[in-house]
Design a protein around this motif. Sequence first.
Motif, PDB file in Angstrom:
ATOM      1  N   PRO A 135      -6.377  -5.276  -8.838  1.00 21.69           N
ATOM      2  CA  PRO A 135      -6.476  -4.540  -7.563  1.00 21.69           C
ATOM      3  C   PRO A 135      -6.812  -5.391  -6.344  1.00 21.69           C
ATOM      4  N   GLU A 139      -3.457  -5.352  -3.904  1.00 22.55           N
ATOM      5  CA  GLU A 139      -3.334  -4.184  -3.024  1.00 22.55           C
ATOM      6  C   GLU A 139      -3.128  -4.514  -1.540  1.00 22.55           C
ATOM      7  N   THR A 199       2.255   5.821 -10.459  1.00 16.57           N
ATOM      8  CA  THR A 199       1.012   5.359  -9.849  1.00 16.57           C
ATOM      9  C   THR A 199       1.215   5.001  -8.382  1.00 16.57           C
ATOM     10  N   THR A 200       2.364   4.411  -8.059  1.00 10.49           N
ATOM     11  CA  THR A 200       2.658   4.056  -6.669  1.00 10.49           C
ATOM     12  C   THR A 200       2.743   5.296  -5.787  1.00 10.49           C
ATOM     13  N   SER A 216      -6.676   2.772  -2.652  1.00 10.24           N
ATOM     14  CA  SER A 216      -5.648   2.209  -3.536  1.00 10.24           C
ATOM     15  C   SER A 216      -6.257   1.251  -4.554  1.00 10.24           C
ATOM     16  N   HIS A 220      -5.830   1.739  -8.611  1.00 11.57           N
ATOM     17  CA  HIS A 220      -5.284   0.623  -9.384  1.00 11.57           C
ATOM     18  C   HIS A 220      -6.287   0.153 -10.439  1.00 11.57           C
ATOM     19  N   ASN A 224      -5.818   0.347 -14.672  1.00  8.22           N
ATOM     20  CA  ASN A 224      -5.885  -0.844 -15.529  1.00  8.22           C
ATOM     21  C   ASN A 224      -7.103  -0.828 -16.457  1.00  8.22           C
TER      22      ASN A 224
END
Length: 277
Positions: A135, A139, A199-200, A216, A220, A224
């Motif tokens: 992340p 990001e 996820t996006t 975000s 993220h 994970n």
Amino acid sequence: MNREKKLNKPVASFILLTNIIFWPLFLLVGAIRMLGFPAWVFDIMLCISAWSSTFAFGVLFKRIYPGQSFIQFVKDKFKNKLKFSVLFTVSMIQVFIFLLILFFVSNNSEVDSIFTKSSWGMLIYFFFKNLLSGPLGEELGWRGFAQIELQKKYSPLKAAIILGFWWGMWHLPIWFTTGYTGIDLIKYMLFFMISILSTTIIIAAFYNLNQNLIISIVIHQSFNFFIGIINENLVDLIMYNAFLYLAAAVLLIVINPKKVLYGKEDTNINNGKHYMS
């Protein structure tokens, strides 16, 4: 002094340079593993390779935003006050998905433990390693720049689909290090892309609702981290994530909260402000 010419296709240039930087770094990571270096060396190099998008954005910044400060740009991505409702909602969505996957795994798995980490120390180490190697490194470039830049031309939903595809393809070399071949590799790649695209879309929706990059990063990191602590066959684990995150993304598309994804009042973002078209 001659100023550098402003890039005509900044997002395409960013994606290309990100891959150019990532591939040799990832090959170096592989070499470190094969040569038997200590695990901490491998983890550091893996973390550095994950920052390829930030490196690429930093290199291109002055040609994308002439006259602007990179440091100020980064600060601006975190300046808006975090909305508890947004952070809480997205956190609960991902916790719910995590609990559903745990339920599936506990019913179907034959392993002794459903978790990959056996102590709090290992769990904490994995959390921060994951945060640094995913992340925090990805990001700023992918969402802080590319998503917002694409939204100047497309609706946030279309921008997320375009970006999700290229973000997924950036992971291409990682796919071939899983050890899977044949149908298992195809299934892994398919479920991975569904997970990435879903996820996006989720990130686009909630990031646009709050306009703070922490949103975000949290999404993220949660994706994970949760997938990394569950002890299950990776293909099955990716499959569970793919369908559950896809369901969440479709639900957001249908609800379209505050019209942040599409519609007659599409939300386009320029310099952190909303413009209705």
